[in-house]
Design a protein around this motif. Structure first.
Motif, PDB file in Angstrom:
ATOM      1  N   LYS A   1       0.833  -1.218   0.000  1.00 14.87           N
ATOM      2  CA  LYS A   1       0.000   0.000   0.000  1.00 14.87           C
ATOM      3  C   LYS A   1       0.861   1.258   0.000  1.00 14.87           C
ATOM      4  N   ARG A   2       1.998   1.191   0.681  1.00 17.76           N
ATOM      5  CA  ARG A   2       2.862   2.370   0.751  1.00 17.76           C
ATOM      6  C   ARG A   2       3.898   2.381  -0.373  1.00 17.76           C
ATOM      7  N   ARG A   3       3.733   1.470  -1.330  1.00 21.19           N
ATOM      8  CA  ARG A   3       4.617   1.380  -2.505  1.00 21.19           C
ATOM      9  C   ARG A   3       6.092   1.249  -2.135  1.00 21.19           C
ATOM     10  N   ALA A   4       6.346   0.464  -1.092  1.00 19.52           N
ATOM     11  CA  ALA A   4       7.744   0.198  -0.713  1.00 19.52           C
ATOM     12  C   ALA A   4       8.251  -0.977  -1.537  1.00 19.52           C
ATOM     13  N   THR A   5       9.535  -0.962  -1.830  1.00 18.16           N
ATOM     14  CA  THR A   5      10.107  -2.087  -2.578  1.00 18.16           C
ATOM     15  C   THR A   5      10.963  -2.974  -1.683  1.00 18.16           C
ATOM     16  N   ALA A   6      11.149  -2.537  -0.438  1.00 17.58           N
ATOM     17  CA  ALA A   6      11.971  -3.339   0.473  1.00 17.58           C
ATOM     18  C   ALA A   6      11.426  -3.298   1.895  1.00 17.58           C
ATOM     19  N   ILE A   7      11.633  -4.434   2.573  1.00 16.48           N
ATOM     20  CA  ILE A   7      11.319  -4.535   3.994  1.00 16.48           C
ATOM     21  C   ILE A   7      12.659  -4.738   4.699  1.00 16.48           C
ATOM     22  N   VAL A   8      13.020  -3.837   5.580  1.00 17.32           N
ATOM     23  CA  VAL A   8      14.301  -3.943   6.293  1.00 17.32           C
ATOM     24  C   VAL A   8      14.075  -4.672   7.617  1.00 17.32           C
ATOM     25  N   ARG A   9      14.960  -5.632   7.908  1.00 18.51           N
ATOM     26  CA  ARG A   9      14.911  -6.313   9.198  1.00 18.51           C
ATOM     27  C   ARG A   9      16.337  -6.501   9.714  1.00 18.51           C
ATOM     28  N   GLY A  10      16.467  -6.570  11.021  1.00 11.51           N
ATOM     29  CA  GLY A  10      17.781  -6.786  11.623  1.00 11.51           C
ATOM     30  C   GLY A  10      17.892  -8.218  12.113  1.00 11.51           C
ATOM     31  N   ILE A  11      19.086  -8.760  12.032  1.00  9.93           N
ATOM     32  CA  ILE A  11      19.309 -10.119  12.549  1.00  9.93           C
ATOM     33  C   ILE A  11      20.406 -10.056  13.601  1.00  9.93           C
ATOM     34  N   ARG A  12      20.071 -10.512  14.810  1.00 13.96           N
ATOM     35  CA  ARG A  12      21.042 -10.472  15.897  1.00 13.96           C
ATOM     36  C   ARG A  12      21.792 -11.782  16.010  1.00 13.96           C
ATOM     37  N   ALA A  13      21.075 -12.841  16.213  1.00 10.56           N
ATOM     38  CA  ALA A  13      21.735 -14.128  16.441  1.00 10.56           C
ATOM     39  C   ALA A  13      21.055 -15.184  15.569  1.00 10.56           C
ATOM     40  N   VAL A  14      21.605 -16.373  15.605  1.00  9.40           N
ATOM     41  CA  VAL A  14      21.021 -17.478  14.833  1.00  9.40           C
ATOM     42  C   VAL A  14      19.548 -17.660  15.214  1.00  9.40           C
ATOM     43  N   SER A  15      19.249 -17.379  16.479  1.00  7.96           N
ATOM     44  CA  SER A  15      17.875 -17.542  16.952  1.00  7.96           C
ATOM     45  C   SER A  15      16.908 -16.626  16.206  1.00  7.96           C
ATOM     46  N   ASP A  16      17.364 -15.449  15.756  1.00 10.38           N
ATOM     47  CA  ASP A  16      16.493 -14.570  14.965  1.00 10.38           C
ATOM     48  C   ASP A  16      16.290 -15.142  13.561  1.00 10.38           C
ATOM     49  N   TYR A  17      17.319 -15.829  13.070  1.00  5.67           N
ATOM     50  CA  TYR A  17      17.356 -16.195  11.668  1.00  5.67           C
ATOM     51  C   TYR A  17      16.173 -17.060  11.232  1.00  5.67           C
ATOM     52  N   GLU A  18      15.842 -18.073  12.036  1.00  4.74           N
ATOM     53  CA  GLU A  18      14.787 -19.001  11.612  1.00  4.74           C
ATOM     54  C   GLU A  18      13.450 -18.305  11.442  1.00  4.74           C
ATOM     55  N   TYR A  19      13.121 -17.476  12.424  1.00  4.91           N
ATOM     56  CA  TYR A  19      11.857 -16.736  12.372  1.00  4.91           C
ATOM     57  C   TYR A  19      11.867 -15.759  11.196  1.00  4.91           C
ATOM     58  N   GLU A  20      12.985 -15.037  11.060  1.00  5.28           N
ATOM     59  CA  GLU A  20      13.076 -14.033   9.994  1.00  5.28           C
ATOM     60  C   GLU A  20      13.019 -14.680   8.613  1.00  5.28           C
ATOM     61  N   LEU A  21      13.641 -15.842   8.474  1.00  2.00           N
ATOM     62  CA  LEU A  21      13.610 -16.539   7.194  1.00  2.00           C
ATOM     63  C   LEU A  21      12.177 -16.917   6.827  1.00  2.00           C
ATOM     64  N   ARG A  22      11.453 -17.460   7.806  1.00  2.00           N
ATOM     65  CA  ARG A  22      10.063 -17.838   7.554  1.00  2.00           C
ATOM     66  C   ARG A  22       9.225 -16.631   7.147  1.00  2.00           C
ATOM     67  N   MET A  23       9.406 -15.530   7.872  1.00  2.00           N
ATOM     68  CA  MET A  23       8.636 -14.321   7.565  1.00  2.00           C
ATOM     69  C   MET A  23       8.996 -13.782   6.182  1.00  2.00           C
ATOM     70  N   ALA A  24      10.292 -13.780   5.864  1.00  2.34           N
ATOM     71  CA  ALA A  24      10.730 -13.245   4.571  1.00  2.34           C
ATOM     72  C   ALA A  24      10.172 -14.087   3.425  1.00  2.34           C
ATOM     73  N   LEU A  25      10.176 -15.420   3.606  1.00  6.47           N
ATOM     74  CA  LEU A  25       9.667 -16.286   2.536  1.00  6.47           C
ATOM     75  C   LEU A  25       8.161 -16.123   2.377  1.00  6.47           C
ATOM     76  N   MET A  26       7.471 -15.994   3.491  1.00  8.41           N
ATOM     77  CA  MET A  26       6.012 -15.796   3.438  1.00  8.41           C
ATOM     78  C   MET A  26       5.693 -14.455   2.786  1.00  8.41           C
ATOM     79  N   ASN A  27       6.442 -13.434   3.192  1.00  7.46           N
ATOM     80  CA  ASN A  27       6.202 -12.110   2.607  1.00  7.46           C
ATOM     81  C   ASN A  27       6.503 -12.104   1.109  1.00  7.46           C
ATOM     82  N   ARG A  28       7.502 -12.879   0.702  1.00  2.00           N
ATOM     83  CA  ARG A  28       7.814 -12.946  -0.731  1.00  2.00           C
ATOM     84  C   ARG A  28       6.685 -13.637  -1.497  1.00  2.00           C
ATOM     85  N   ARG A  29       6.107 -14.650  -0.853  1.00  4.11           N
ATOM     86  CA  ARG A  29       4.981 -15.330  -1.488  1.00  4.11           C
ATOM     87  C   ARG A  29       3.785 -14.379  -1.628  1.00  4.11           C
ATOM     88  N   LEU A  30       3.572 -13.576  -0.592  1.00  3.83           N
ATOM     89  CA  LEU A  30       2.444 -12.640  -0.607  1.00  3.83           C
ATOM     90  C   LEU A  30       2.684 -11.489  -1.593  1.00  3.83           C
TER      91      LEU A  30
END
Ligand code: ADP
Length: 162
Positions: A83-112
Motif C-alpha cells: 500500500k505504501r509502494r515500498a520495494t523493500a522490507i528492512v529487518r535486523g538479525i542479531r543471532a542465529v535464533s532470529d534467523y529461523e523466524y526471519e527466514l520464515r517471515m521473509a519467505l512468506m512475505n515474498r509469497r504474498l
C-alpha cells in the motif's frame, strides 16, 4: 524512488533499532519506520507513544539524506508495504535464533508480495544482545540500560514506572 519500510513493535525503540536505521538509510531515498499495532501483545507503550518517541529521536540520527517517516499499521506487513509502494522490507538479525523466524517471515512475505525484497542487516556487535524485551526486564528490576536505549526513551520508561 527507493522506499523501504522498517517494521517492528518498537516497544520501546532501542539503540539496536537506531543502528539498523542509520546503516540502512543510505540504501534508500525514503524509509518508513512502521510501528505494528498488535492487539495480541500487551505493550509497555501505546502505538501512539511509540510513534511519538521515534519521531522525537529521529531528527538526531544521521540518515544520510534518506527521508524518514513514522507510521503505525495493523495487519500484514506485506500489505502495508504494498500500500505504501515500498520495494523493500528492512529487518535486523542479531543471532542465529532470529534467523529461523526471519527466514520464515521473509519467505512468506515474498509469497504474498513477490515484488518486495526483504533486506537483512546484521546487528551491530555492541547491540547484538539488545532487545526491547530485555531492556524492559532489566529496567523493571532496577538495572542500568544507559547507552542501550535513547535517553528520551529511558526517561519515558521512568515516567511509566512512577
Ligand atoms: P518484532 O516484534 O517485529 O521483532 P522488534 O521491535 O522487536 O519487532 O524488532 C524490529 C526489527 O528490529 C527486527 O527485525 C529485529 O530483528 C530488529 N532488531 C531488534 N533489536 C535489534 C538490535 N539490537 N540490533 C539489530 N536489530 C534489531
Amino acid at each position: 524512488m527507493r522506499r523501504a519500510i522498517f517494521p517492528g513493535s518498537f516497544d520501546p525503540l532501542t539503540n539496536g533499532h537506531l543502528d539498523i536505521i542509520k546503516r540502512s538509510a543510505p540504501l534508500f531515498d525514503e524509509m518508513i519506520v512502521a510501528v505494528l499495532n498488535n492487539p495480541d501483545k500487551l505493550p509497555m507503550f501505546t502505538v501512539e507513544e511509540r510513534c511519538g518517541m521515534i519521531r522525537e529521536v529521529l531528527p538526531d540520527v544521521d540518515t544520510n539524506d534518506c527521508s524518514m517517516l513514522v507510521e503505525s499499521f495493523s495487519g500484514l506487513t506485506a500489505d502495508f508495504a504494498r500500500k505504501r509502494r515500498a520495494t523493500a522490507i528492512v529487518r535486523g538479525i542479531r543471532a542465529v535464533s532470529d534467523y529461523e523466524y526471519e527466514l520464515r517471515m521473509a519467505l512468506m512475505n515474498r509469497r504474498l508480495e513477490p515484488e518486495i525484497e526483504t533486506v537483512f542487516l546484521m546487528a551491530g556487535e555492541e547491540y547484538s544482545y539488545v532487545s526491547s524485551t530485555l531492556m524492559k526486564q532489566v529496567f523493571e528490576l532496577g538495572g542500568r540500560v544507559e547507552g542501550l536505549i535513547p535517553e528520551l526513551v529511558e526517561a519515558r520508561m521512568r515516567e511509566k514506572k512512577n
